[in-house]
Design a protein around this motif. Structure first.
Motif, PDB file in Angstrom:
ATOM      1  N   ALA A  13       4.486  -9.380   8.493  1.00  0.00           N
ATOM      2  CA  ALA A  13       3.692  -8.173   8.228  1.00  0.00           C
ATOM      3  C   ALA A  13       4.479  -7.203   7.358  1.00  0.00           C
ATOM      4  CB  ALA A  13       3.297  -7.506   9.543  1.00  0.00           C
ATOM      5  N   LEU A  14       5.799  -7.100   7.599  1.00  0.00           N
ATOM      6  CA  LEU A  14       6.624  -6.143   6.863  1.00  0.00           C
ATOM      7  C   LEU A  14       6.764  -6.506   5.378  1.00  0.00           C
ATOM      8  CD1 LEU A  14       9.406  -5.310   9.493  1.00  0.00           C
ATOM      9  CD2 LEU A  14       7.467  -3.896   8.793  1.00  0.00           C
ATOM     10  N   LYS A  15       6.384  -7.736   5.004  1.00  0.00           N
ATOM     11  CA  LYS A  15       6.375  -8.106   3.580  1.00  0.00           C
ATOM     12  C   LYS A  15       5.285  -7.355   2.830  1.00  0.00           C
ATOM     13  CE  LYS A  15       8.242 -12.735   4.366  1.00  0.00           C
ATOM     14  NZ  LYS A  15       7.933 -14.182   4.415  1.00  0.00           N
ATOM     15  N   LYS A  16       4.315  -6.811   3.591  1.00  0.00           N
ATOM     16  CA  LYS A  16       3.217  -6.035   2.979  1.00  0.00           C
ATOM     17  C   LYS A  16       3.437  -4.527   3.130  1.00  0.00           C
ATOM     18  CE  LYS A  16      -0.121  -8.403   5.227  1.00  0.00           C
ATOM     19  NZ  LYS A  16      -1.522  -8.770   5.557  1.00  0.00           N
ATOM     20  N   VAL A  17       4.682  -4.175   3.492  1.00  0.00           N
ATOM     21  CA  VAL A  17       5.031  -2.771   3.715  1.00  0.00           C
ATOM     22  C   VAL A  17       6.125  -2.367   2.723  1.00  0.00           C
ATOM     23  CG1 VAL A  17       6.011  -1.118   5.379  1.00  0.00           C
ATOM     24  CG2 VAL A  17       4.472  -2.938   6.177  1.00  0.00           C
ATOM     25  N   GLY A  18       6.000  -1.170   2.154  1.00  0.00           N
ATOM     26  CA  GLY A  18       7.078  -0.586   1.343  1.00  0.00           C
ATOM     27  C   GLY A  18       7.634   0.597   2.105  1.00  0.00           C
TER      28      GLY A  18
ATOM     29  N   SER B 249      10.834   1.358  -6.418  1.00  0.00           N
ATOM     30  CA  SER B 249      11.385   0.161  -5.787  1.00  0.00           C
ATOM     31  C   SER B 249      10.532  -0.299  -4.598  1.00  0.00           C
ATOM     32  CB  SER B 249      12.816   0.450  -5.325  1.00  0.00           C
ATOM     33  OG  SER B 249      13.310  -0.572  -4.516  1.00  0.00           O
ATOM     34  N   ALA B 250      10.107   0.673  -3.784  1.00  0.00           N
ATOM     35  CA  ALA B 250       9.306   0.354  -2.594  1.00  0.00           C
ATOM     36  C   ALA B 250       7.909  -0.150  -2.949  1.00  0.00           C
ATOM     37  CB  ALA B 250       9.209   1.586  -1.697  1.00  0.00           C
ATOM     38  N   LEU B 251       7.483   0.130  -4.186  1.00  0.00           N
ATOM     39  CA  LEU B 251       6.131  -0.271  -4.611  1.00  0.00           C
ATOM     40  C   LEU B 251       6.107  -1.620  -5.330  1.00  0.00           C
ATOM     41  CD1 LEU B 251       4.839   3.159  -5.978  1.00  0.00           C
ATOM     42  CD2 LEU B 251       4.085   2.028  -3.879  1.00  0.00           C
ATOM     43  N   LEU B 252       7.270  -2.218  -5.575  1.00  0.00           N
ATOM     44  CA  LEU B 252       7.343  -3.442  -6.389  1.00  0.00           C
ATOM     45  C   LEU B 252       6.560  -4.617  -5.798  1.00  0.00           C
ATOM     46  CD1 LEU B 252      11.058  -3.291  -7.565  1.00  0.00           C
ATOM     47  CD2 LEU B 252       9.035  -3.171  -9.034  1.00  0.00           C
ATOM     48  N   ASN B 253       6.458  -4.661  -4.463  1.00  0.00           N
ATOM     49  CA  ASN B 253       5.702  -5.758  -3.835  1.00  0.00           C
ATOM     50  C   ASN B 253       4.234  -5.383  -3.613  1.00  0.00           C
ATOM     51  OD1 ASN B 253       6.509  -3.853  -1.896  1.00  0.00           O
ATOM     52  ND2 ASN B 253       6.346  -5.316  -0.215  1.00  0.00           N
TER      53      ASN B 253
ATOM     54  N   LYS C 207      -2.191 -10.287  14.636  1.00  0.00           N
ATOM     55  CA  LYS C 207      -1.986 -11.743  14.694  1.00  0.00           C
ATOM     56  C   LYS C 207      -0.852 -12.197  13.779  1.00  0.00           C
ATOM     57  CE  LYS C 207      -6.877 -12.383  15.704  1.00  0.00           C
ATOM     58  NZ  LYS C 207      -8.189 -12.689  15.108  1.00  0.00           N
ATOM     59  N   VAL C 208      -0.343 -11.246  12.978  1.00  0.00           N
ATOM     60  CA  VAL C 208       0.737 -11.572  12.039  1.00  0.00           C
ATOM     61  C   VAL C 208       2.067 -11.159  12.665  1.00  0.00           C
ATOM     62  CG1 VAL C 208       1.576 -11.263   9.664  1.00  0.00           C
ATOM     63  CG2 VAL C 208      -0.866 -10.989  10.161  1.00  0.00           C
ATOM     64  N   ALA C 209       3.064 -12.050  12.593  1.00  0.00           N
ATOM     65  CA  ALA C 209       4.403 -11.710  13.111  1.00  0.00           C
ATOM     66  C   ALA C 209       4.939 -10.506  12.348  1.00  0.00           C
ATOM     67  CB  ALA C 209       5.332 -12.907  12.942  1.00  0.00           C
TER      68      ALA C 209
END
Length: 300
Positions: free
Chosen positions: A73-78, A142-146, A67-69
């Motif tokens: 969704a990619l903001k929750k991906v590293g 870097s990929a884990l910062l979010n 249901k997420v665009a």
């Protein structure tokens, strides 16, 4: 269990080349998934499609509940799908500070991530002084910062020396132990066997196996046996439902198990049967042997 990513008949063509064909699998939260296959099998193309950097030809994929665009969704991906690219004369800390600004996340996570990848003591060293392995570890930080829900890695140990490979694999295990889902592409059987809980095997863009790594190696293994009472031993094995295929070569009998059995219990049973074993070793078929069996059954 919460679903992180679902692929449904995902395909990609580059002209006449079918890079990925009708690929379907699901990634559940908290596991480490390996996409395994030789170079050119479609691993990187698959990662590119789900990260929206390669356009799919057909099929679908969706992140989380669907249901997420994809953009949100990619903001929750590293993800690390290319060689690490940082400013060479800036320190590790300043490079990550810049990444925080781009990702719009607080800088107070930097030290924690640098410590996780073993680079805290080098936080003020410039990127150009780092070895290839250190550069790769900084890319992971870097990929884990979010604080992503899933970390995607494309051939994370490529080009590294044995020590660098070991360090990256240990970091992947540490990240997974903290509950982050991981999806990594690799052509190394050994890598998948050591760090992954699940595996999808690709060959020429097609899925030929998908499931748990331990189930792939779920053959019960086999015993290697030697005795002066070969005929008696062979007769026993052939009449016991716990054993399937039996091979005899150069005085060594290999008996493949069809049910779980440990060596101590088997040895005790042999003693009761009056059979004295001079050699008893229990082995499991490796992932490599299973992989070769799977790929051998595919047409060229």
């Amino acid at each position: 269990m919460e679903t992180i990513l679902t692929l449904q008949n995902l395909s990609k063509k580059f002209g006449l080349i079918k890079a990925v064909q009708n690929l379907s699998f699901t990634i559940e939260k908290g596991n480490v998934y390996g996409i395994l296959g030789p170079n050119g099998s479609g691993k990187s193309t698959t990662l590119g499609m789900v990260l929206n950097v390669v356009n799919k030809t057909s099929g679908n994929f969706h992140w989380f509940d669907g249901k997420v665009a994809v953009h949100n969704a990619l903001k929750k991906v590293g993800a690390i799908i290319e060689r690490p690219n940082f400013y060479p004369y800036m320190s590790a800390y300043d490079n990550l500070k810049l990444v925080c600004k781009i990702k719009n996340v607080p800088t107070d996570r930097i030290d924690e991530k640098l410590e996780l990848v073993g680079l805290l003591e080098r936080k003020y060293s410039s990127f150009k002084t780092f070895s290839l392995g250190m550069k790769q570890r900084l890319a992971i930080a870097s990929a884990l910062l979010n604080d992503p829900e899933i970390l995607i890695l494309d051939e994370p140990t490529n080009g590294l020396d044995p020590q660098g490979i070991h360090q990256i694999r240990e970091i992947i295990k540490k990240i997974a132990a903290k509950g982050t889902t991981i999806l990594l592409a690799s052509h190394l059987l050994d890598e998948v066997e050591k760090v992954c809980s699940h595996v999808v095997i690709l060959r020429k863009g097609e899925k030929i196996y998908s499931g748990r790594v331990d189930e792939m190696v779920a053959s019960q293994g086999f015993f290697e046996l030697k005795t002066d009472q070969e005929n008696q031993l062979l007769s026993y094995l052939q009449n016991n439902n716990s054993f399937g295929k039996i091979k005899r070569q150069d005085g060594l009998i290999t008996a493949f198990l069809t049910a779980p059995m440990n060596a101590a219990d088997f040895n005790q049973q042999m003693f009761k049967e009056g059979i004295v074993l001079s050699h008893l070793v229990q082995r499991k078929e490796s992932l490599e042997e299973q992989f070769l069996i799977l790929t051998k059954n595919q047409s060229n």
